[in-house]
Design a protein around this motif. Structure first.
Motif, mmCIF file in Angstrom:
data_model
loop_
_atom_site.group_PDB
_atom_site.id
_atom_site.type_symbol
_atom_site.label_atom_id
_atom_site.label_comp_id
_atom_site.label_asym_id
_atom_site.label_seq_id
_atom_site.Cartn_x
_atom_site.Cartn_y
_atom_site.Cartn_z
ATOM 1 N N LEU A 166 0.807 -1.212 0.000
ATOM 2 C CA LEU A 166 0.000 0.000 0.000
ATOM 3 C C LEU A 166 0.846 1.271 0.000
ATOM 4 O O LEU A 166 0.353 2.346 -0.340
ATOM 5 C CB LEU A 166 -0.946 -0.001 1.206
ATOM 6 N N GLY A 167 2.090 1.168 0.403
ATOM 7 C CA GLY A 167 2.992 2.311 0.338
ATOM 8 C C GLY A 167 2.466 3.527 1.068
ATOM 9 O O GLY A 167 2.156 3.492 2.256
ATOM 10 N N GLY A 168 2.321 4.643 0.324
ATOM 11 C CA GLY A 168 1.926 5.916 0.917
ATOM 12 C C GLY A 168 0.546 5.926 1.522
ATOM 13 O O GLY A 168 0.236 6.800 2.341
ATOM 14 N N LEU A 169 -0.307 4.983 1.148
ATOM 15 C CA LEU A 169 -1.658 4.951 1.707
ATOM 16 C C LEU A 169 -1.664 4.647 3.197
ATOM 17 O O LEU A 169 -2.649 4.906 3.880
ATOM 18 C CB LEU A 169 -2.517 3.900 0.977
ATOM 19 N N VAL A 170 -0.575 4.090 3.703
ATOM 20 C CA VAL A 170 -0.534 3.734 5.128
ATOM 21 C C VAL A 170 0.424 4.635 5.908
ATOM 22 O O VAL A 170 0.917 4.256 6.959
ATOM 23 C CB VAL A 170 -0.142 2.253 5.337
ATOM 24 N N SER A 171 0.676 5.826 5.413
ATOM 25 C CA SER A 171 1.633 6.709 6.070
ATOM 26 C C SER A 171 1.239 7.045 7.497
ATOM 27 O O SER A 171 2.090 7.258 8.357
ATOM 28 C CB SER A 171 1.798 8.004 5.270
ATOM 29 N N LYS A 172 -0.085 7.115 7.774
ATOM 30 C CA LYS A 172 -0.536 7.422 9.131
ATOM 31 C C LYS A 172 -1.303 6.262 9.753
ATOM 32 O O LYS A 172 -1.912 6.410 10.802
ATOM 33 C CB LYS A 172 -1.415 8.671 9.122
ATOM 34 N N ALA A 173 -1.289 5.100 9.095
ATOM 35 C CA ALA A 173 -1.983 3.927 9.620
ATOM 36 C C ALA A 173 -0.977 3.034 10.347
ATOM 37 O O ALA A 173 0.226 3.238 10.284
ATOM 38 C CB ALA A 173 -2.660 3.163 8.487
ATOM 39 N N SER A 174 -1.495 2.036 11.044
ATOM 40 C CA SER A 174 -0.610 1.151 11.795
ATOM 41 C C SER A 174 -1.169 -0.261 11.808
ATOM 42 O O SER A 174 -2.383 -0.471 11.716
ATOM 43 C CB SER A 174 -0.453 1.647 13.235
ATOM 44 N N ILE A 175 -0.273 -1.221 11.921
ATOM 45 C CA ILE A 175 -0.679 -2.629 12.002
ATOM 46 C C ILE A 175 -1.345 -2.871 13.348
ATOM 47 O O ILE A 175 -0.854 -2.440 14.382
ATOM 48 C CB ILE A 175 0.545 -3.540 11.823
ATOM 49 N N ASP A 176 -2.472 -3.546 13.313
ATOM 50 C CA ASP A 176 -3.263 -3.753 14.525
ATOM 51 C C ASP A 176 -3.837 -5.165 14.489
ATOM 52 O O ASP A 176 -4.865 -5.413 13.862
ATOM 53 C CB ASP A 176 -4.384 -2.710 14.588
ATOM 54 N N ILE A 177 -3.156 -6.095 15.137
ATOM 55 C CA ILE A 177 -3.613 -7.485 15.148
ATOM 56 C C ILE A 177 -4.666 -7.647 16.235
ATOM 57 O O ILE A 177 -4.379 -7.467 17.416
ATOM 58 C CB ILE A 177 -2.444 -8.461 15.378
ATOM 59 N N ASP A 178 -5.887 -7.973 15.823
ATOM 60 C CA ASP A 178 -7.015 -8.074 16.743
ATOM 61 C C ASP A 178 -7.252 -9.539 17.088
ATOM 62 O O ASP A 178 -7.498 -10.366 16.199
ATOM 63 C CB ASP A 178 -8.260 -7.474 16.087
#
Length: 435
Positions: A380-392
């Protein structure tokens, strides 16, 4: 002429409208999204900045600071130890998210409860702690209120240990600053827990919700909070050299704008301590994201001065200080069938309801789930610049299921991310925080 109390208040409101002055009934909670803030010198409690400091609103998960205060009291008294085990009741297990997912009868150490409260803001953990100390959550809430009043928190009443919605549970930014200062002074050894960035419970890494702490110079705690009725709340404490200040904000419209605004307030507080004169804005050490949905600091001060001025003061200054209303979010208890492995409702009491996520798979172990999310993030590259991995994680033991998610998107970003992954032949679905 004799007027009833209602008639008297109505007449005051009419006069206020004519004069352009807002009247707030201090005995009632503020309206949804009501802004308030304060910054104090932790050494002597002197106020460095204040806006609506005594207006009552709902503390949300800032409530857990008092829950922890009483837990630390018990530790200091020797009645419990960090390795003491409390048992999860059915009532505790039934709490709405954010939660650890504790099951009735499950035992958990006091230290794990502390870590769950300061990082994940787990509502089930808050109730386990309350019942372990007070016998029942109701009795513990009474203990919390008694402690609050003993500390000088005159406008605070607690009804539960978590901060989940209750119209009788109210506080002010001044009271919350008083609480934070008292906790740091009374329990300096335990205060260090608030700087925890991650801990592992039942094999699952859990990251802190306090993102400002991760990027503001000198910040070392303490607590975030959210319910729709309050907006986004935050208590922060930062130390630079031998100076420590404490800031509290109620009523942010989003988590990120609240954090940015708090950064401004802390900068301003340190500037005042450093220069020993009037408050001046220092260079913000926060993200460059705009802060249009919270009032400008200079406008707030102008409004405060206008409120103290004679009645002929122009109404414009007061009106200018009103923040934009918080985004409307529908709170509801999570409803899921026993075999439901799909989306849970997002957390209430702490998390950002505007944060969409995507899910790229569900696995029986943590590592493949994390790898799947990491691989998707790379694509996803730049689409996740402010997102984070979150394993639920859902379920326990052999029935545990790890959902590979990336969180922190807007709705449009989440849909664009899944569209891109779909074109690459990867599985993806959006996770609506309000569904």
């Amino acid at each position: 002429m004799h007027l009833s109390r209602t008639g008297f208040l109505n007449r005051l409101r009419l006069i206020a409208v004519a004069l352009g002055v807002a009247i707030i009934a201090v005995a009632q909670p503020a309206e949804a999204g009501r802004y308030a803030s304060i910054v104090i010198d932790a050494e002597n409690g002197s106020v460095l900045h204040a806006a609506n400091p005594d207006t009552r609103s709902y503390p949300a998960s800032l409530t857990k600071v008092m829950t922890l205060f009483l837990l630390f009291d018990e530790l200091d008294s020797g009645r419990i130890r960090l390795d003491s085990k409390f048992t999860t009741s059915a009532h505790a297990a039934a709490q709405s998210p954010s939660k650890l997912g504790l099951e009735p009868g499950e035992k958990i150490s006091v230290e794990s409860l502390i870590l769950a409260l300061v990082t994940k803001s787990a509502n089930d953990a808050a109730v386990v702690a309350a019942e372990g100390v007070g016998g029942t959550e109701t009795r513990f809430a009474h203990m919390m209120t008694q402690k609050a009043h003993a500390l000088g928190m005159r406008n605070t009443v607690y009804r539960n240990a978590s901060g989940l919605p209750d119209t009788g549970q109210v506080s002010t930014v001044r009271d919350q600053a008083t609480l934070a200062r008292a906790l740091i002074r009374s329990h300096p050894g335990y205060y260090k827990y608030f700087s925890t960035r991650q801990f592992v419970y039942d094999g699952q890494p859990i990251n802190t919700h306090n993102r400002l702490m991760l990027r503001y110079q000198g910040a070392d705690g303490i607590k975030t909070g959210y319910i729709h009725a309050s907006g986004f709340n935050l208590i922060s404490s930062a130390k630079r050299g031998d100076k420590r200040i404490i800031g509290v904000v109620f009523g942010g419209s989003t988590a990120s704008s609240r954090d940015n605004h708090m950064g401004q307030l802390l900068d301003k507080g340190f500037a005042k301590l450093r220069r020993g004169g009037g408050v001046e804005m220092a260079a913000a050490e926060t993200e460059t994201e705009g802060n249009d949905d919270l009032p400008d600091l200079d406008d707030l001060e102008a409004a405060a001065q206008a409120a103290k001025a004679p009645a002929k003061a122009p109404a414009k200054a007061v009106a200018k200080a009103k923040p934009a209303p918080a985004k409307k979010v529908v709170l509801r208890a999570p409803a899921r069938a026993a075999d439901d492995d799909d989306d849970d409702d997002d957390a209430v009491g702490d998390a950002d309801p505007s944060g969409w996520a995507i899910q790229v798979g569900a696995f029986s172990e943590y590592r493949p789930a994390h790898k799947a999310a990491s691989d998707a993030a790379k694509k996803l590259g730049g689409l996740v610049s402010k997102a984070s991995i979150d394993i639920d994680k859902a379920g326990k033991g052999a029935k545990a299921l790890y959902r590979a998610r990336i969180s922190g998107f807007t709705e449009d970003q989440a849909r664009a991310a899944c569209k891109r992954l779909g074109k690459a032949g990867k599985s993806c679905k959006t996770v609506n925080p309000n569904a």
